[in-house]
Write a protein that holds these residues in place. Structure first.
Motif, PDB file in Angstrom:
ATOM      1  N   ASP A 116     118.153 -51.787  34.529  1.00 53.97           N
ATOM      2  CA  ASP A 116     117.625 -52.771  35.474  1.00 53.97           C
ATOM      3  C   ASP A 116     118.372 -52.697  36.800  1.00 53.97           C
ATOM      4  OD1 ASP A 116     115.816 -55.203  35.804  1.00 53.97           O
ATOM      5  OD2 ASP A 116     117.773 -56.092  36.289  1.00 53.97           O
ATOM      6  N   ARG A 117     119.671 -52.470  36.731  1.00 51.10           N
ATOM      7  CA  ARG A 117     120.474 -52.324  37.954  1.00 51.10           C
ATOM      8  C   ARG A 117     120.002 -51.129  38.776  1.00 51.10           C
ATOM      9  NH1 ARG A 117     126.188 -49.415  38.019  1.00 51.10           N
ATOM     10  NH2 ARG A 117     126.936 -49.898  40.131  1.00 51.10           N
ATOM     11  N   LEU A 118     119.774 -49.986  38.122  1.00 49.76           N
ATOM     12  CA  LEU A 118     119.312 -48.804  38.855  1.00 49.76           C
ATOM     13  C   LEU A 118     117.966 -49.077  39.520  1.00 49.76           C
ATOM     14  CD1 LEU A 118     120.298 -46.013  36.295  1.00 49.76           C
ATOM     15  CD2 LEU A 118     121.496 -46.632  38.411  1.00 49.76           C
ATOM     16  N   TRP A 119     117.059 -49.735  38.796  1.00 43.62           N
ATOM     17  CA  TRP A 119     115.763 -50.101  39.386  1.00 43.62           C
ATOM     18  C   TRP A 119     115.975 -51.054  40.558  1.00 43.62           C
ATOM     19  CZ3 TRP A 119     111.981 -54.177  37.103  1.00 43.62           C
ATOM     20  CH2 TRP A 119     110.769 -54.166  37.816  1.00 43.62           C
ATOM     21  N   ALA A 120     116.869 -52.026  40.384  1.00 44.38           N
ATOM     22  CA  ALA A 120     117.129 -53.003  41.442  1.00 44.38           C
ATOM     23  C   ALA A 120     117.654 -52.322  42.707  1.00 44.38           C
ATOM     24  CB  ALA A 120     118.138 -54.050  40.954  1.00 44.38           C
ATOM     25  N   VAL A 121     118.586 -51.381  42.547  1.00 44.18           N
ATOM     26  CA  VAL A 121     119.129 -50.682  43.716  1.00 44.18           C
ATOM     27  C   VAL A 121     118.025 -49.889  44.407  1.00 44.18           C
ATOM     28  CG1 VAL A 121     120.736 -48.877  44.461  1.00 44.18           C
ATOM     29  CG2 VAL A 121     121.478 -50.618  42.808  1.00 44.18           C
ATOM     30  N   TRP A 124     127.251 -40.010  37.505  1.00 39.90           N
ATOM     31  CA  TRP A 124     126.973 -40.600  38.822  1.00 39.90           C
ATOM     32  C   TRP A 124     125.937 -39.774  39.582  1.00 39.90           C
ATOM     33  CZ3 TRP A 124     127.788 -45.314  39.884  1.00 39.90           C
ATOM     34  CH2 TRP A 124     128.919 -46.007  39.406  1.00 39.90           C
ATOM     35  N   ALA A 125     125.955 -38.468  39.413  1.00 46.63           N
ATOM     36  CA  ALA A 125     124.972 -37.625  40.104  1.00 46.63           C
ATOM     37  C   ALA A 125     123.557 -37.985  39.684  1.00 46.63           C
ATOM     38  CB  ALA A 125     125.256 -36.148  39.830  1.00 46.63           C
ATOM     39  N   ASN A 126     123.337 -38.186  38.380  1.00 46.42           N
ATOM     40  CA  ASN A 126     122.005 -38.548  37.914  1.00 46.42           C
ATOM     41  C   ASN A 126     121.654 -39.993  38.267  1.00 46.42           C
ATOM     42  OD1 ASN A 126     121.233 -36.069  36.948  1.00 46.42           O
ATOM     43  ND2 ASN A 126     121.894 -36.454  34.850  1.00 46.42           N
ATOM     44  N   ALA A 127     122.645 -40.882  38.240  1.00 41.68           N
ATOM     45  CA  ALA A 127     122.388 -42.253  38.681  1.00 41.68           C
ATOM     46  C   ALA A 127     121.957 -42.265  40.144  1.00 41.68           C
ATOM     47  CB  ALA A 127     123.635 -43.112  38.489  1.00 41.68           C
ATOM     48  N   MET A 170     133.026 -44.780  41.550  1.00 46.50           N
ATOM     49  CA  MET A 170     131.703 -44.700  42.146  1.00 46.50           C
ATOM     50  C   MET A 170     131.755 -43.814  43.394  1.00 46.50           C
ATOM     51  SD  MET A 170     129.412 -47.776  43.827  1.00 46.50           S
ATOM     52  CE  MET A 170     129.464 -48.762  42.336  1.00 46.50           C
ATOM     53  N   PRO A 171     130.921 -42.786  43.480  1.00 45.83           N
ATOM     54  CA  PRO A 171     130.938 -41.919  44.662  1.00 45.83           C
ATOM     55  C   PRO A 171     130.312 -42.607  45.873  1.00 45.83           C
ATOM     56  CG  PRO A 171     129.202 -41.232  43.164  1.00 45.83           C
ATOM     57  CD  PRO A 171     129.958 -42.321  42.458  1.00 45.83           C
ATOM     58  N   SER A 172     130.641 -42.094  47.026  1.00 42.62           N
ATOM     59  CA  SER A 172     130.205 -42.737  48.273  1.00 42.62           C
ATOM     60  C   SER A 172     128.690 -42.729  48.432  1.00 42.62           C
ATOM     61  CB  SER A 172     130.853 -42.040  49.473  1.00 42.62           C
ATOM     62  OG  SER A 172     130.512 -40.656  49.503  1.00 42.62           O
ATOM     63  N   ASP A 173     128.013 -41.694  47.934  1.00 38.83           N
ATOM     64  CA  ASP A 173     126.559 -41.660  48.130  1.00 38.83           C
ATOM     65  C   ASP A 173     125.879 -42.746  47.310  1.00 38.83           C
ATOM     66  OD1 ASP A 173     127.236 -40.337  45.793  1.00 38.83           O
ATOM     67  OD2 ASP A 173     125.878 -38.635  46.092  1.00 38.83           O
ATOM     68  N   PHE A 174     126.327 -42.972  46.056  1.00 36.57           N
ATOM     69  CA  PHE A 174     125.741 -44.078  45.289  1.00 36.57           C
ATOM     70  C   PHE A 174     126.098 -45.407  45.944  1.00 36.57           C
ATOM     71  CE2 PHE A 174     125.365 -47.342  42.119  1.00 36.57           C
ATOM     72  CZ  PHE A 174     124.230 -46.992  41.406  1.00 36.57           C
ATOM     73  N   LYS A 175     127.335 -45.535  46.415  1.00 42.44           N
ATOM     74  CA  LYS A 175     127.760 -46.795  47.024  1.00 42.44           C
ATOM     75  C   LYS A 175     126.910 -47.133  48.244  1.00 42.44           C
ATOM     76  CE  LYS A 175     131.831 -49.401  48.405  1.00 42.44           C
ATOM     77  NZ  LYS A 175     131.183 -50.067  49.558  1.00 42.44           N
TER      78      LYS A 175
END
Length: 406
Positions: free
Chosen positions: A334-339, A279-282, A38-43
């Motif tokens: 659902d996780r992406l929406w939740a974040v 990860w970039a698109n996430a 997981m990259p730092s920006d998503f984290k």
């Protein structure tokens, strides 16, 4: 559960192995360290979401002490994986609750879920072009749908864990490296057997535009899944409803409600994952600056592509829950929406955007109804008589739901 030809292993995994009805290799391993980190920006977005969710909890109802944690399938242990798989097979052995006059092909509890998804597809889905409004119910409807499945697994079949998710971007370069698809008996199996096939146009029934179709690209499989706990040779796992979206629609069985027993099939399409489900698109999704951008990014970058990667049953917009991996696929969404929601719970929990029907098109049973936008007060049909308002499907820690993603 007895698994022929394998020794009994120690601990909780061994206890589950001793109850298995499956045949095949089982490895009791700890969580995986494989894949793209997981990259730092998503984290940063995930950390903010987790901090804000936990800060919003009180001392009654959903609390920091009782909140359930939904984890990646690659991060739970094999004992939990086996327990989840056992519970899915348990639901497949239980009689349905849906009135079979609605769909004569329903055989078991899993079919209850597939039936209502088929029934609601033209209301809860879209594949929106960039210049078209999105569909308003996709995220809240599926959040409740996942919760219904999680509840059934736990309450009806004794599953002890919580709903896991498919860690899609971690394995975007090769999804078969994930424990979701590695073909072991603690996975969901791998690709379908290779069957020569070509690009085809599949028709989506039920819209006022007759023969509305979408392209379906050929993948690397196309036949029955041959590995893992849902392969016919391992467990005699059988699906019954659909397919619905097909090159030719049978007017006498437009929605595939008649019995059609068959194996679970897949058709992996690596091009829909590699360089796409990244990860970039996430990160682009969770960084969306508003609900309209979020919904467009979810659809354009993720939703359709993740279904297309799995292929065949999972790529049928209507009967896609036939593939048990559907629930992990949508748990990731659902996780992406939740974040995204968790960046500003006050402003984003009840944010909504989009039409009430697929692409805003009229349905064939109501051809003169003009397009209209969804609201949080609209009822959603979840099956078995439950019709909650859309707003009930938006929080993660209210209405009996109490979970957080890690």
């Amino acid at each position: 559960m007895h698994i022929a030809g394998h020794s009994v292993l120690l601990g909780a995994c061994a206890a589950l192995l001793g109850q298995s009805v499956l045949a095949g290799p089982v490895r009791c391993n700890s969580s995986s360290t494989a894949g793209i980190p997981m990259p730092s920006d998503f984290k940063r977005y995930q950390d903010t979401y987790q901090k804000n969710i936990r800060a919003s909890l009180g001392t009654q109802g959903c609390t920091n002490k009782n909140i359930a944690v939904r984890k990646s399938w690659d991060e739970i242990d094999d004992a939990t994986r086996l327990d989840y798989i056992r519970a899915v097979h348990c639901l497949a052995s239980k009689p349905p609750k849906t009135d079979r006059s609605l769909a004569s092909g329903i055989v078991n509890r899993l079919d209850d879920f597939t039936y209502i998804h088929i029934n609601q597809t033209n209301i809860i889905h879209q594949s929106n072009p960039p210049d078209q409004p999105s569909q308003g119910y996709l995220l809240p409807w599926h959040r409740l749908f996942l919760w219904q499945m999680e509840t059934a697994l736990r309450d009806e079949c004794g599953y002890k864990g919580h709903l896991p998710y498919w860690d899609v971007p971690r394995f975007s370069d090769d999804q078969t490296r994930s424990k979701v698809f590695d073909g072991s008996m603690t996975s969901f199996g791998g690709d379908g057997a290779p069957v020569p096939h070509a690009l085809e146009q599949i028709i989506l029934p039920g819209l006022v535009i007759a023969n509305f179709s979408l392209p379906r690209a050929p993948g690397t499989g196309g036949g029955c899944v041959t590995t893992g706990p849902f392969a016919a040779a391992a467990s005699n796992f059988t699906i019954h409803l659909g397919p619905v979206a097909k090159p030719v629609i049978d007017p006498a069985d437009k929605y595939g409600y008649r019995a059609n027993p068959r194996c679970l099939g897949r058709d992996f399409h690596p091009g829909s994952s590699r360089g796409v489900l990244t990860w970039a698109n996430a990160t682009a999704i969770v960084a969306s600056d508003g609900i309209k951008a979020l919904r467009s990014n979810v659809e354009d970058l993720w939703h359709l592509n993740s279904h297309t990667f799995v292929g065949l049953e999972a790529a049928d917009p209507f009967s896609t829950p036939n593939d048990p991996v559907f629930y992990l696929l949508h748990a990731q969404i659902d996780r992406l929406w939740a974040v995204w929601q968790g960046q500003d719970l006050a402003a984003r929990t009840f944010a909504i955007d989009g039409n009430r029907t697929f692409l805003g098109l009229a349905l064939d049973y109501a051809p003169d109804v003009p397009p209209s936008l969804a609201t949080i007060e609209d009822p959603m049909d979840m099956g078995l008589g439950w019709t909650p308002k859309t707003k009930e499907g938006m929080p993660m820690t209210e209405g009996g739901r109490c979970y957080i993603y890690e």
